[in-house]
Design a protein around this motif. Structure first.
Motif: not given
Length: 134
Positions: A29-30, A62-66, A76-78
């Motif tokens: 994720p990082g 998980a990179a786009v949550s939290g 645009r992230v899918v």
């Protein structure tokens, strides 16, 4: 009448991240967050000349949550539910119906054949990383 972009760059994030042995496997994720930050800056430099679509799969999703999710601006992230390659092909197929120039960034030979069959062109991770580094 509003029109879409003339060019879209679709990024196989797993393939681009995996192209540099910088320890990405210890924190997927990082590594994805770092790539998204760089791609958002790249998208900003492109302004309206092209759109950038990033496909995230597996643990990288998980990179786009939290609370530590990066600001992605116009990027645009899918998030791939299953196979990242299948998602890339589906997104690319949809794009080639409406956009004259679709480039998919990947080194995966099988994926390259699949996206070229639907009318897109392929570029390797080195091309994109040179753009991001420049």
């Amino acid at each position: 009448m509003m029109t879409g972009p003339d060019q879209v760059i679709v990024v196989d994030a797993a393939n681009v991240i995996g192209s540099r042995p910088d320890g990405w496997w210890r924190d997927r994720p990082g590594a994805a967050r770092r790539l998204l930050v760089r791609l958002a800056a790249f998208q900003e430099r492109l302004q309206s000349s092209a759109d950038v679509v990033v496909i995230l799969e597996g643990a990288a999703r998980a990179a786009v949550s939290g609370s530590d999710a990066p600001a992605v601006g116009a990027l645009r992230v899918v998030l791939a539910d299953g196979s990242g390659d299948d998602t890339i092909v589906a997104v690319t197929t949809e794009l080639t119906d409406n956009v004259p120039d679709v480039t998919v960034v990947t080194a995966d030979r099988g994926l390259r054949q699949r996206i070229e069959a639907v009318g897109a062109t392929a570029a390797g991770p080195r091309w994109l990383l040179d753009q991001l580094d420049g």
